[in-house]
Design a protein around this motif. Sequence first.
Motif, PDB file in Angstrom:
ATOM      1  N   ASN A  53       0.830  -1.196   0.000  1.00  0.00           N
ATOM      2  CA  ASN A  53       0.000   0.000   0.000  1.00  0.00           C
ATOM      3  C   ASN A  53       0.869   1.252   0.000  1.00  0.00           C
ATOM      4  O   ASN A  53       0.550   2.246  -0.651  1.00  0.00           O
ATOM      5  CB  ASN A  53      -0.913   0.007   1.227  1.00  0.00           C
ATOM      6  CG  ASN A  53      -1.939   1.113   1.181  1.00  0.00           C
ATOM      7  OD1 ASN A  53      -2.733   1.180   0.250  1.00  0.00           O
ATOM      8  ND2 ASN A  53      -1.931   1.972   2.177  1.00  0.00           N
ATOM      9  N   ASN A  57       0.815   4.137  -2.695  1.00  0.00           N
ATOM     10  CA  ASN A  57       0.641   5.540  -2.352  1.00  0.00           C
ATOM     11  C   ASN A  57       1.758   6.401  -2.937  1.00  0.00           C
ATOM     12  O   ASN A  57       1.524   7.521  -3.388  1.00  0.00           O
ATOM     13  CB  ASN A  57       0.589   5.723  -0.832  1.00  0.00           C
ATOM     14  CG  ASN A  57      -0.690   5.172  -0.232  1.00  0.00           C
ATOM     15  OD1 ASN A  57      -1.685   4.990  -0.927  1.00  0.00           O
ATOM     16  ND2 ASN A  57      -0.666   4.898   1.069  1.00  0.00           N
ATOM     17  N   GLU A  60       1.140   6.885  -6.629  1.00  0.00           N
ATOM     18  CA  GLU A  60       0.029   7.778  -6.930  1.00  0.00           C
ATOM     19  C   GLU A  60       0.433   9.249  -6.878  1.00  0.00           C
ATOM     20  O   GLU A  60      -0.365  10.125  -7.197  1.00  0.00           O
ATOM     21  CB  GLU A  60      -1.141   7.526  -5.962  1.00  0.00           C
ATOM     22  CG  GLU A  60      -1.757   6.137  -6.079  1.00  0.00           C
ATOM     23  CD  GLU A  60      -2.253   5.804  -7.484  1.00  0.00           C
ATOM     24  OE1 GLU A  60      -2.594   6.735  -8.232  1.00  0.00           O
ATOM     25  OE2 GLU A  60      -2.266   4.611  -7.833  1.00  0.00           O
ATOM     26  N   LYS A  61       1.673   9.537  -6.479  1.00  0.00           N
ATOM     27  CA  LYS A  61       2.141  10.917  -6.490  1.00  0.00           C
ATOM     28  C   LYS A  61       2.399  11.416  -7.908  1.00  0.00           C
ATOM     29  O   LYS A  61       2.642  12.602  -8.120  1.00  0.00           O
ATOM     30  CB  LYS A  61       3.427  11.044  -5.669  1.00  0.00           C
ATOM     31  CG  LYS A  61       3.223  10.836  -4.169  1.00  0.00           C
ATOM     32  CD  LYS A  61       4.535  10.951  -3.430  1.00  0.00           C
ATOM     33  CE  LYS A  61       4.344  10.714  -1.931  1.00  0.00           C
ATOM     34  NZ  LYS A  61       5.629  10.780  -1.191  1.00  0.00           N
TER      35      LYS A  61
END
Length: 347
Positions: A53, A57, A60-61
């Motif tokens: 995860n 995350n 996803e930047k």
Amino acid sequence: MNRNDDVELPADWDDDSDVGAERRRGRRAALIAFGLVAVLVIGVGIVVGSYLNGLRNSYEKRSVVDITRAEGERPEAEEGTGQNILLLGSDKRSEEAAAAEGVTGQRSDVMMLVHIADDGESVYITSFPRDLYVDIPGHGKDRINAALAFGGPSLAVTTVEDYTGVPIDHVALIDFEGIEGLVDTLGGVDVQVPTDFEADGIEYTAGTQSMDGREALVFVRQRKQFADGDFQRNRNQQAVLKGIADKLISADTLTDPRRLADTIEEVSPYLTTDEGLTAGEMTKLGLSLRSIRGDDLYFLSVPHGGPTTTSGGASVVATDEEAMDVLREALRTDDMGTYYAQYAGAY
């Protein structure tokens, strides 16, 4: 046996003897050990899940763009013909560097079409000369690297789709700071240098040279030191990409979670992809290529003519439509192995 069936206990289960007590202690110890193992497994699962995860995350930047087109405008995709991914390297600088150099906007100094064979056993990376003179939808004829400046990654994808005649499944753009950070996070990469030369105070020596991020970045931007200019720069960019790929797919990188996490964390802020290239899709793609090694990557250049001058006086690189048609057919039919065997090094 069903879960609700009566279970016949061993005859000595209720034995009050010392032997029976010892057996019961042994069973309790076994059950406790089993429970600890179960907790450990579950705990590892939670840790792994949190780790994945975290990677997601970090990924996803990145920035995302839409590369969809109206129905009928995109080349038709054919089943069983592999995937096509457009890689772009942007010359976008930081605001401070851009102001100092008088640079505005961004152009794709690196443009490569990555064709992944349908069997997942080989990958073909074809470079485009940045000054290749092609049609850019809505803007007429111009250098191919101007598509990024005119309309971002979406227009670059449209331009390459129209020129190659094959659909682009995904696009990934990384700017210079990201390339430098990627190489440093990997601990440097080994790059094949074509000849001795100097640039920005860095000495490059013919042969295999280990480079850090800044050295790799300076290397891929040079062209005036070479007789064939941009064409050698394309080959140098491929050499750095091969060095990065070799390091990424090496066993010590793939099995080092911390290094993998650091790599994703470092690169994501400098990365732009299409909306469809999600973390899940990246994982799926990575799994499909798990058997790929450095020797399964094949580098070549798109067919082209020689340098020429436009009616407006701009220096560009001419296209070679007859030779290009051969490459278009190889891409369309997933027959890049045959094409590579015949034309590798021809351009």
